[in-house]
Design a protein around this motif. Structure first.
Motif, PDB file in Angstrom:
ATOM      1  N   ARG A 180       0.833  -1.208   0.000  1.00  0.00           N
ATOM      2  CA  ARG A 180       0.000   0.000   0.000  1.00  0.00           C
ATOM      3  C   ARG A 180       0.865   1.254   0.000  1.00  0.00           C
ATOM      4  N   ASP A 181       1.925   1.241   0.810  1.00  0.00           N
ATOM      5  CA  ASP A 181       2.808   2.407   0.890  1.00  0.00           C
ATOM      6  C   ASP A 181       3.527   2.659  -0.434  1.00  0.00           C
ATOM      7  N   LEU A 182       3.986   1.574  -1.091  1.00  0.00           N
ATOM      8  CA  LEU A 182       4.689   1.782  -2.358  1.00  0.00           C
ATOM      9  C   LEU A 182       3.716   2.247  -3.441  1.00  0.00           C
ATOM     10  N   HIS A 183       2.512   1.740  -3.418  1.00  0.00           N
ATOM     11  CA  HIS A 183       1.514   2.187  -4.393  1.00  0.00           C
ATOM     12  C   HIS A 183       1.241   3.676  -4.233  1.00  0.00           C
ATOM     13  N   LYS A 184       1.204   4.157  -3.001  1.00  0.00           N
ATOM     14  CA  LYS A 184       0.977   5.588  -2.768  1.00  0.00           C
ATOM     15  C   LYS A 184       2.125   6.417  -3.355  1.00  0.00           C
ATOM     16  N   ILE A 185       3.367   5.966  -3.144  1.00  0.00           N
ATOM     17  CA  ILE A 185       4.520   6.662  -3.719  1.00  0.00           C
ATOM     18  C   ILE A 185       4.419   6.652  -5.247  1.00  0.00           C
ATOM     19  N   PHE A 186       4.072   5.517  -5.791  1.00  0.00           N
ATOM     20  CA  PHE A 186       3.908   5.331  -7.239  1.00  0.00           C
ATOM     21  C   PHE A 186       2.916   6.346  -7.812  1.00  0.00           C
ATOM     22  N   ILE A 187       1.771   6.474  -7.168  1.00  0.00           N
ATOM     23  CA  ILE A 187       0.736   7.407  -7.630  1.00  0.00           C
ATOM     24  C   ILE A 187       1.199   8.859  -7.482  1.00  0.00           C
ATOM     25  N   ASP A 188       1.834   9.156  -6.353  1.00  0.00           N
ATOM     26  CA  ASP A 188       2.313  10.524  -6.124  1.00  0.00           C
ATOM     27  C   ASP A 188       3.315  10.947  -7.194  1.00  0.00           C
ATOM     28  N   ILE A 189       4.256  10.044  -7.515  1.00  0.00           N
ATOM     29  CA  ILE A 189       5.265  10.347  -8.530  1.00  0.00           C
ATOM     30  C   ILE A 189       4.612  10.491  -9.901  1.00  0.00           C
TER      31      ILE A 189
END
Length: 234
Positions: A180-189
């Motif tokens: 979940r945390d990596l997906h959030k970073i992915f979307i933010d970038i």
């Protein structure tokens, strides 16, 4: 290890589980790419997975990839998914479609050098150590944005997304937060639209936890045991 005759049915079972997980995550099964992890597997066994329709093959070690590359034949895409030393880049730069495990500026610079020499643009993923485990490679989540801003000018490298290796857990729910945390970073970038940085692929999830990873946004899963059976290590 499972007998070769089970591989086609194993692939079908993995596809069904991915489809169910994708549906739970509000996505389509065809959006999720299966990378068959061929570590320690012989060529004949790998070909059975290819015959079952898995054309993306992932190797952890450069030497194994090179040993198998010519024997598998065309039509397959090779992925380097394990830790990559700078002195090994030259051996695989013309063989792999995607390097999943880029985790340092030094490695980026070497890939750029070798890709330029080969006259190609190399697609890479940035490995992020979301869990913070000392045994895991990858940059910290807090470093991702600055790291990407520091490498987006390399002409022979194209960042295509992010990758992580989650800690092993008997109950994958315990590590859902990693995905979940990596997906959030992915979307933010992705929303920042940084030049030469494309958030196309989110490589996370293995045989033990790929369903949770897909539910949380993975569109590349690295599957070994669930396709080939347990490995016999010597």
């Amino acid at each position: 290890m499972n007998s070769g005759s089970n591989i086609a049915s194993n692939v079908e079972e993995v596809r069904k589980r991915i489809a169910a997980a994708a549906e739970r995550g509000g996505r389509k099964a065809e959006d999720v790419h299966i990378i068959a992890v061929t570590k320690t597997m012989g060529v004949d066994v790998i070909k059975e997975a290819v015959d079952a329709g898995v054309y993306d093959l992932g190797e952890n070690r450069v030497q194994e990839l090179m040993e198998k590359y010519d024997h598998i034949g065309g039509g397959c895409r090779w992925h380097l998914i394990g830790h990559l030393q700078t002195n090994k880049v030259k051996y695989i730069i013309d063989k792999v479609s995607l390097i999943h495990s880029v985790d340092s500026l030094e490695l980026v610079q070497e890939i750029q050098k070798r890709a330029e020499k080969a006259g190609k643009v190399m697609d890479i993923l940035i490995q992020v150590n979301v869990s913070g485990e000392e045994s895991k490679f990858g940059i910290s989540p807090e470093q991702v944005r600055d790291f990407l801003l520091g490498i987006n000018g390399y002409k022979n490298i194209r960042v295509r997304g992010l990758m992580t290796v989650a800690p092993f857990a008997e109950n994958p729910e315990e590590i859902r937060w990693v995905f979940r945390d990596l997906h959030k970073i992915f979307i933010d970038i992705k929303q920042e639209r940084i030049d030469n940085i494309y958030m196309d692929y989110l490589s996370m999830g293995m045989s033990n936890d790929f369903e949770v990873a897909v539910e949380e946004g993975a569109n590349m899963v690295r599957i070994g045991t669930a396709i080939f059976g347990r490995r016999n290590y010597t």
